[in-house]
Design a protein around this motif. Sequence first.
Motif, mmCIF file in Angstrom:
data_model
loop_
_atom_site.group_PDB
_atom_site.id
_atom_site.type_symbol
_atom_site.label_atom_id
_atom_site.label_comp_id
_atom_site.label_asym_id
_atom_site.label_seq_id
_atom_site.Cartn_x
_atom_site.Cartn_y
_atom_site.Cartn_z
ATOM 1 N N ASN A 86 0.845 -1.196 0.000
ATOM 2 C CA ASN A 86 0.000 0.000 0.000
ATOM 3 C C ASN A 86 0.882 1.249 0.000
ATOM 4 O O ASN A 86 1.335 1.706 1.040
ATOM 5 C CB ASN A 86 -0.918 0.000 1.222
ATOM 6 N N GLN A 87 1.127 1.792 -1.183
ATOM 7 C CA GLN A 87 2.033 2.929 -1.303
ATOM 8 C C GLN A 87 1.402 4.245 -0.851
ATOM 9 O O GLN A 87 2.058 5.281 -0.883
ATOM 10 C CB GLN A 87 2.505 3.054 -2.749
ATOM 11 N N SER A 88 0.133 4.194 -0.433
ATOM 12 C CA SER A 88 -0.496 5.425 0.051
ATOM 13 C C SER A 88 -0.333 5.589 1.558
ATOM 14 O O SER A 88 -0.817 6.552 2.142
ATOM 15 C CB SER A 88 -1.989 5.442 -0.306
ATOM 16 N N ARG A 89 0.343 4.646 2.189
ATOM 17 C CA ARG A 89 0.553 4.743 3.642
ATOM 18 C C ARG A 89 1.543 5.850 3.976
ATOM 19 O O ARG A 89 2.426 6.178 3.189
ATOM 20 C CB ARG A 89 1.083 3.420 4.201
ATOM 21 N N ILE A 90 1.406 6.396 5.186
ATOM 22 C CA ILE A 90 2.370 7.341 5.732
ATOM 23 C C ILE A 90 3.051 6.670 6.913
ATOM 24 O O ILE A 90 2.391 6.188 7.828
ATOM 25 C CB ILE A 90 1.686 8.644 6.193
ATOM 26 N N THR A 91 4.372 6.593 6.872
ATOM 27 C CA THR A 91 5.137 6.009 7.972
ATOM 28 C C THR A 91 5.331 7.067 9.056
ATOM 29 O O THR A 91 5.760 8.186 8.766
ATOM 30 C CB THR A 91 6.517 5.524 7.484
ATOM 31 N N VAL A 92 4.999 6.718 10.301
ATOM 32 C CA VAL A 92 5.157 7.648 11.424
ATOM 33 C C VAL A 92 5.954 6.963 12.532
ATOM 34 O O VAL A 92 6.206 5.767 12.488
ATOM 35 C CB VAL A 92 3.794 8.117 11.974
ATOM 36 N N MET A 93 6.322 7.757 13.533
ATOM 37 C CA MET A 93 7.066 7.229 14.674
ATOM 38 C C MET A 93 6.122 6.712 15.745
ATOM 39 O O MET A 93 4.995 7.185 15.880
ATOM 40 C CB MET A 93 7.937 8.332 15.291
ATOM 41 N N SER A 94 6.600 5.743 16.518
ATOM 42 C CA SER A 94 5.842 5.326 17.698
ATOM 43 C C SER A 94 5.905 6.410 18.774
ATOM 44 O O SER A 94 4.965 6.570 19.558
ATOM 45 C CB SER A 94 6.394 4.006 18.251
ATOM 46 N N LEU A 95 7.011 7.181 18.801
ATOM 47 C CA LEU A 95 7.140 8.266 19.770
ATOM 48 C C LEU A 95 6.055 9.314 19.508
ATOM 49 O O LEU A 95 5.960 9.854 18.407
ATOM 50 C CB LEU A 95 8.522 8.921 19.660
ATOM 51 N N GLY A 96 5.220 9.548 20.487
ATOM 52 C CA GLY A 96 4.138 10.510 20.326
ATOM 53 C C GLY A 96 2.838 9.875 19.858
ATOM 54 O O GLY A 96 1.808 10.545 19.804
ATOM 55 N N SER A 97 2.873 8.591 19.489
ATOM 56 C CA SER A 97 1.646 7.862 19.144
ATOM 57 C C SER A 97 1.237 7.033 20.364
ATOM 58 O O SER A 97 2.086 6.458 21.029
ATOM 59 C CB SER A 97 1.873 6.925 17.957
ATOM 60 N N PHE A 98 -0.069 6.975 20.621
ATOM 61 C CA PHE A 98 -0.559 6.230 21.777
ATOM 62 C C PHE A 98 -1.398 5.061 21.289
ATOM 63 O O PHE A 98 -2.295 5.237 20.464
ATOM 64 C CB PHE A 98 -1.381 7.135 22.693
ATOM 65 N N LEU A 99 -1.110 3.886 21.790
ATOM 66 C CA LEU A 99 -1.698 2.653 21.281
ATOM 67 C C LEU A 99 -3.222 2.683 21.291
ATOM 68 O O LEU A 99 -3.853 2.223 20.349
ATOM 69 C CB LEU A 99 -1.191 1.462 22.111
ATOM 70 N N PHE A 100 -3.825 3.242 22.324
ATOM 71 C CA PHE A 100 -5.280 3.191 22.454
ATOM 72 C C PHE A 100 -5.945 4.547 22.220
ATOM 73 O O PHE A 100 -7.090 4.748 22.597
ATOM 74 C CB PHE A 100 -5.662 2.652 23.831
ATOM 75 N N ARG A 101 -5.230 5.484 21.589
ATOM 76 C CA ARG A 101 -5.844 6.770 21.251
ATOM 77 C C ARG A 101 -6.284 6.729 19.794
ATOM 78 O O ARG A 101 -5.442 6.662 18.897
ATOM 79 C CB ARG A 101 -4.868 7.924 21.463
ATOM 80 N N PRO A 102 -7.562 6.772 19.503
ATOM 81 C CA PRO A 102 -8.027 6.723 18.112
ATOM 82 C C PRO A 102 -7.567 7.948 17.314
ATOM 83 O O PRO A 102 -7.530 9.062 17.836
ATOM 84 C CB PRO A 102 -9.557 6.717 18.245
#
Length: 208
Positions: free
Chosen positions: A130-146
């Motif tokens: 899926n070339q439309s994906r955006i790769t982001v960091m886990s830092l600053g992302s929260f597993l259970f935050r929609p």
Amino acid sequence: ILHELAKSPNIGIILQGPIRHEYSFTTRTIEMYLSNFSGSPIILSTWDSEDVRELQLLAAENSNLHIILQKKPENSGISNINLQINSTKVGLEKLQELKIKYAVKSRTDQCMFDPLALVKLMDYYKSDENQSRITVMSLGSFLFRPYGPSDFFQFGLLEVLNEFWSVKHDDRLPTDGFVFTEASNLREFAKKEMCEVFLATQYLRSKG
């Protein structure tokens, strides 16, 4: 050999935000990028109130370093979200002008220390169908935050990042940030649609 591998003329790097003068962090980061990623255009997108004289000297010696200065919007938004939107947009526009295919969106207070970072990002990206994906960091992302992928760092097709950042300003005022304390859990916080969640939900709505 490693130095040659790291040359990625199809990947541009955006550093957006205020200059981090402590330990000359932003300047030293750009110097490292100019050495490690000599084939990539590097865009510094910051404000006309910042002291960039030292960086302008670097730009005079390196044609792949581009410095963009702009005025801050009157309403910076909650946690300066509107500043981030503006500085990222103009960086992406510059890469589009330079006909770059892929982009790294980073900040002036962050640094990719790995000289093969761009190679690894591209290898990972090409392994995903899926070339439309955006790769982001886990830092600053929260597993259970929609709807809350981190906005610290992004990598992907320039056209996709352009779509993500083609977002209107958040009209709420910085003082409206009190809603941070009103949320009892991550789901309730996400419903407030602030900062990273504001960006993601606006993007998803634009895609239907």
